[in-house]
Design a protein around this motif. Structure first.
Motif, PDB file in Angstrom:
ATOM      1  N   SER A 107      85.253   2.452  45.735  1.00  0.00           N
ATOM      2  CA  SER A 107      85.500   1.090  44.963  1.00  0.00           C
ATOM      3  C   SER A 107      85.509   0.762  43.625  1.00  0.00           C
ATOM      4  CB  SER A 107      84.200   0.372  45.285  1.00  0.00           C
ATOM      5  OG  SER A 107      82.898   0.805  44.794  1.00  0.00           O
ATOM      6  N   THR A 162      84.642  -1.549  40.157  1.00  0.00           N
ATOM      7  CA  THR A 162      83.751  -2.506  39.780  1.00  0.00           C
ATOM      8  C   THR A 162      84.660  -3.327  38.719  1.00  0.00           C
ATOM      9  OG1 THR A 162      81.856  -1.373  39.913  1.00  0.00           O
ATOM     10  CG2 THR A 162      81.643  -3.056  38.444  1.00  0.00           C
ATOM     11  N   TYR A 204      85.184  -8.144  53.462  1.00  0.00           N
ATOM     12  CA  TYR A 204      84.583  -7.700  52.439  1.00  0.00           C
ATOM     13  C   TYR A 204      85.487  -6.975  51.498  1.00  0.00           C
ATOM     14  CZ  TYR A 204      80.616  -8.889  55.243  1.00  0.00           C
ATOM     15  OH  TYR A 204      79.818  -9.553  56.172  1.00  0.00           O
ATOM     16  N   THR A 254      83.309  -7.846  47.061  1.00  0.00           N
ATOM     17  CA  THR A 254      81.993  -8.501  47.162  1.00  0.00           C
ATOM     18  C   THR A 254      81.372  -8.850  45.702  1.00  0.00           C
ATOM     19  OG1 THR A 254      81.262  -6.035  47.143  1.00  0.00           O
ATOM     20  CG2 THR A 254      81.573  -7.241  49.294  1.00  0.00           C
ATOM     21  N   PHE A 255      80.382  -9.411  45.414  1.00  0.00           N
ATOM     22  CA  PHE A 255      79.755  -9.946  44.336  1.00  0.00           C
ATOM     23  C   PHE A 255      78.397  -9.498  44.016  1.00  0.00           C
ATOM     24  CE2 PHE A 255      83.050 -12.690  45.656  1.00  0.00           C
ATOM     25  CZ  PHE A 255      83.863 -12.777  44.511  1.00  0.00           C
ATOM     26  N   ALA A 289      82.537  -8.111  40.106  1.00  0.00           N
ATOM     27  CA  ALA A 289      82.883  -8.269  41.271  1.00  0.00           C
ATOM     28  C   ALA A 289      83.220  -6.602  41.798  1.00  0.00           C
ATOM     29  CB  ALA A 289      84.060  -9.289  41.626  1.00  0.00           C
ATOM     30  N   HIS A 320      87.111  -3.342  47.177  1.00  0.00           N
ATOM     31  CA  HIS A 320      86.887  -2.310  48.293  1.00  0.00           C
ATOM     32  C   HIS A 320      88.428  -2.275  48.496  1.00  0.00           C
ATOM     33  CE1 HIS A 320      82.509  -2.542  48.182  1.00  0.00           C
ATOM     34  NE2 HIS A 320      82.727  -3.699  48.063  1.00  0.00           N
ATOM     35  N   SER A 346      86.490 -16.414  42.978  1.00  0.00           N
ATOM     36  CA  SER A 346      86.708 -16.288  44.401  1.00  0.00           C
ATOM     37  C   SER A 346      87.964 -15.589  44.721  1.00  0.00           C
ATOM     38  CB  SER A 346      86.668 -17.743  44.862  1.00  0.00           C
ATOM     39  OG  SER A 346      87.495 -18.469  44.432  1.00  0.00           O
ATOM     40  N   GLY A 374      85.661 -16.856  50.055  1.00  0.00           N
ATOM     41  CA  GLY A 374      85.700 -15.599  50.077  1.00  0.00           C
ATOM     42  C   GLY A 374      84.530 -14.884  48.767  1.00  0.00           C
ATOM     43  N   GLY A 375      83.957 -15.801  48.091  1.00  0.00           N
ATOM     44  CA  GLY A 375      83.325 -15.718  46.926  1.00  0.00           C
ATOM     45  C   GLY A 375      82.356 -16.883  46.665  1.00  0.00           C
TER      46      GLY A 375
END
Length: 204
Positions: A81, A83, A130, A133-134, A141, A144, A181, A198-199
């Motif tokens: 992932s 960040t 997903y 994600t937050f 955020a 993925h 978002s 979505g956020g």
């Protein structure tokens, strides 16, 4: 015998002797000292290899901006992932460029309340899911990449293009990140209203 005659005879005798026994040649002058070539310092191969490897490995985080904190940063985590950190609007172009460089299909826009097309439609085959994600940290955020659909060939042979992760950021009057978002879209719009789902609707 007068003096001039004696002088001439003596001079003739000396010249004759010099011709018969020439004076030894002067010793050759010593050759100029040859300057030793300068020694060239060479970095040992092992040290050079380690330095090159270290330089190649440092790719994230990528920082920019003149404030006390970076305008943006991207860090790859052990699980694959990413960040993201977005602190100010001037970090948007660099953030998108870095995501593309790291192989993520993503577009980053600043939310525009006056965008005439409003919110872009969801990609019809993609779940809301997903892809982003937050954490609790406001300006962060987590992307993925494996949740962003790739190109797919359906059972009927039809090919469906992959989705793009659209990230829309909203900033406050102090230019600090106010909200982020996202939406998975089939086509990246020129603009988007903020808060596209979505956020979280806003960060503190």
């Amino acid at each position: 015998m007068n003096t001039p005659t004696q002088f001439k005879q003596r001079l003739a005798s000396e010249l004759s002797a010099m011709a018969t026994h020439p004076a030894p040649a002067p010793a050759p002058a010593p050759a100029p000292a040859t300057r030793a070539p300068a020694r060239r310092l060479r970095l040992p191969f092992a040290i050079a290899a380690v330095a090159t490897a270290a330089a190649a490995a440092v790719v994230v985080p990528t920082l920019t901006g003149s404030g006390s904190s970076p305008a943006y940063a991207v860090t790859r985590e052990d699980d694959g992932s990413l960040t993201l950190l977005l602190n100010r609007p001037e970090g948007l172009p660099g953030l998108q460029k870095q995501l593309k460089k790291m192989g993520v299909r993503a577009a980053v826009l600043e939310g525009d309340k006056n965008c005439p097309t409003g919110a872009p439609p969801h990609a019809p085959w993609a779940t809301a899911g997903y892809a982003l994600t937050f954490p609790s940290d406001p300006a962060k955020a987590i992307v993925h990449p494996d949740m962003i659909p790739d190109d797919t060939v359906l059972s009927n042979g039809r090919r469906v293009a992959g989705a793009t992760l659209l990230i829309v950021a909203e900033f406050g009057k102090d230019n600090a990140t106010k909200a982020v978002s996202f939406r998975l879209v089939s086509k990246v719009p020129k603009c988007s209203v903020p808060g596209i789902g979505g956020g979280p609707s806003a960060h503190a």
